[in-house]
Design an enzyme around this catalytic site. Structure first.
Site, PDB file in Angstrom:
ATOM      1  N   ASP A 101       0.860  -1.183   0.000  1.00 41.36           N
ATOM      2  CA  ASP A 101       0.000   0.000   0.000  1.00 41.36           C
ATOM      3  C   ASP A 101       0.899   1.237   0.000  1.00 41.36           C
ATOM      4  OD1 ASP A 101      -2.001   1.843   0.308  1.00 41.36           O
ATOM      5  OD2 ASP A 101      -2.581   1.202   2.332  1.00 41.36           O
ATOM      6  N   ASP A 149      -3.416   2.294  -5.525  1.00 47.44           N
ATOM      7  CA  ASP A 149      -2.179   2.275  -4.742  1.00 47.44           C
ATOM      8  C   ASP A 149      -2.016   1.030  -3.875  1.00 47.44           C
ATOM      9  OD1 ASP A 149      -4.115   2.853  -2.862  1.00 47.44           O
ATOM     10  OD2 ASP A 149      -2.835   4.202  -1.730  1.00 47.44           O
ATOM     11  N   GLU A 150      -2.726  -0.035  -4.225  1.00 47.48           N
ATOM     12  CA  GLU A 150      -2.690  -1.239  -3.398  1.00 47.48           C
ATOM     13  C   GLU A 150      -2.629  -2.482  -4.261  1.00 47.48           C
ATOM     14  OE1 GLU A 150      -5.583  -2.239  -0.098  1.00 47.48           O
ATOM     15  OE2 GLU A 150      -6.015  -0.130  -0.451  1.00 47.48           O
TER      16      GLU A 150
HETATM   17 MG    MG Z   1      -2.461   3.967   0.376  1.00 42.39          MG
END
Ligand code: MG
Length: 407
Positions: free
Chosen positions: A17, A112-113
């Site tokens: 993340d 973003d993961e």
């Molecule tokens: Mg994040």
């Protein structure tokens, strides 16, 4: 209390993340923002929400998904930066490419993961995470945090936990490992709200009966959980014990077709979502037919108002290319996975497990499937040679299947 993961497989799964991703990108572009209270989000007069906020702003209680107006009340000096989605997407792709270099078993769950399965790699999960962290920093300038465990659920929660632990004024860059077999033990003291599928309402319901931690939840009997949550109670109990057998599912672009829609405002109306799903299903069906492909898996992507994003998929009993069947599967996924309350900002539908239509013909056995194939052929002929040939085909077909009104 149970402390071992009885049904788990000993896999090596990493959850990555990026730390305060949108803000981190803005800070790279404009170093003057460094250390300041700032946030990426919609403007307060248009009922905007905070998409990402700097760690300095978090100290004032500002968090993502919070209405911008409220964030400004908490932190009057908050600098508001408007979102540059194209830029974020580009940098996100670079990060995902770094992960994909390591293993093809990668599942991107949001901008973003991502989850990675690295069971076959020799290094420990921790070492792999450290190397990735270094590489991402070096190549993109961004800070990333990692959770490591034998399953996705605990890897993700470990990451959330690690990030919280190292919260300060700077990017956490955490790496949190939970050893195989220690899942339930690790989860037990954490608040129930950290568990997947436990939203604010469920947290409150559980709180009312004295269940505050994941450990409290795991101690409830299966019967009382089923009483409280229906059949979901069984899954909830498993998750509370840190059990999750789901696979890291990598979707290759060429192996799936999908389309998504981002709404101008958050949607809580099921009819609107179903209408959107119907429209996308029709486009997917058309694309499949025009590429002479069939799909055996349908998935729906959800993004909530607070950018939480996930996908759920359903395997069909046989390969299809009909809009209606894709729609039925997608709408079922929607109604089974959405609580009708959480505002939705993006919905997507995709089809995968694609196969070649002509190859599949020999595998089809049902009358219905043969009929469908014939319809497709007639469709094509109609385009190519016009009405007359369709009549002939139609009559031929009538004799066999008693099908009427082809054109
Ligand atoms: Mg994040």
């Amino acid at each position: 209390m149970q402390t071992t993961n009885t049904t788990g497989r000993k896999r090596k799964i990493i959850h990555m993340d990026l730390d305060a991703f949108f803000c981190a990108v803005e800070e790279l572009k404009n170093p003057a923002l460094s250390g300041k209270c700032f946030a990426v989000g919609g403007s307060p007069d248009q009922r905007g929400v905070i998409a990402s906020c700097s760690y300095a702003a978090r100290r004032y209680g500002v968090h993502s998904a919070m209405p911008t107006a409220q964030a400004i009340k908490l932190c009057p000096k908050l600098i508001l930066v408007s979102s540059r989605h194209d830029e974020y997407s580009q940098i996100s792709s670079s990060v995902m490419a770094i992960l994909a270099e390591l293993t093809p078993v990668m599942e991107q769950v949001s901008i973003d993961e991502a989850f990675l399965e690295v069971t076959d790699l020799a290094d420990s999960g921790e070492i792999i995470a450290k190397n990735l962290q270094y590489k991402i920093k070096e190549q993109t300038g961004l800070s990333a945090s990692f959770g490591v465990n034998s399953n996705k659920l605990v890897a993700k929660i470990a990451n959330d936990f690690g990030k919280k632990q190292s919260r300060g004024d700077t990017y956490p860059g955490a790496i949190q490992v939970v050893e195989f077999g220690k899942e339930a033990e690790f989860m037990a003291p954490l608040p129930v709200a950290m568990l997947w599928g436990v939203g604010p309402k469920t947290t409150q319901r559980l709180g009312n009966i004295g269940v505050k931690t994941i450990g409290d939840l795991a101690k409830l009997s299966e019967n009382s959980l089923v009483e409280l949550f229906g059949k979901n109670g069984v899954f909830l109990r498993q998750r509370a014990m840190g059990i999750d057998d789901s696979d890291v599912e990598s979707y290759e672009e060429t192996k799936s077709i999908s389309q998504e829609v981002t709404f101008n405002r958050d949607i809580v109306d099921v009819e609107v979502l179903l209408a959107e799903i119907k429209e996308i299903s029709e486009k997917l069906g058309y694309k499949l037919r025009s590429k002479k492909l069939l799909a055996q898996s349908v998935r729906v992507k959800f993004r909530y108002y607070d950018f939480r994003t996930f996908t759920r998929q359903k395997k069909l009993s046989q390969p299809v290319n009909q809009d209606g069947i894709i729609y039925d599967a997608a709408s079922q996924i929607l109604t089974q996975n959405w609580d009708l309350l959480t505002p939705v900002r993006l919905i997507g539908v995709g089809v995968s497990q694609l196969s070649d239509e002509t190859f599949q013909l020999s595998l089809w056995e049902t009358d219905e499937a043969r009929e469908r194939k014939l319809l497709t052929v007639i469709d094509t002929l109609k385009v190519k040679y016009g009405r007359d040939i369709i009549r002939k085909a139609s009559r031929m077909k009538k004799g066999e299947n008693n099908q009427e009104d082809i054109d």
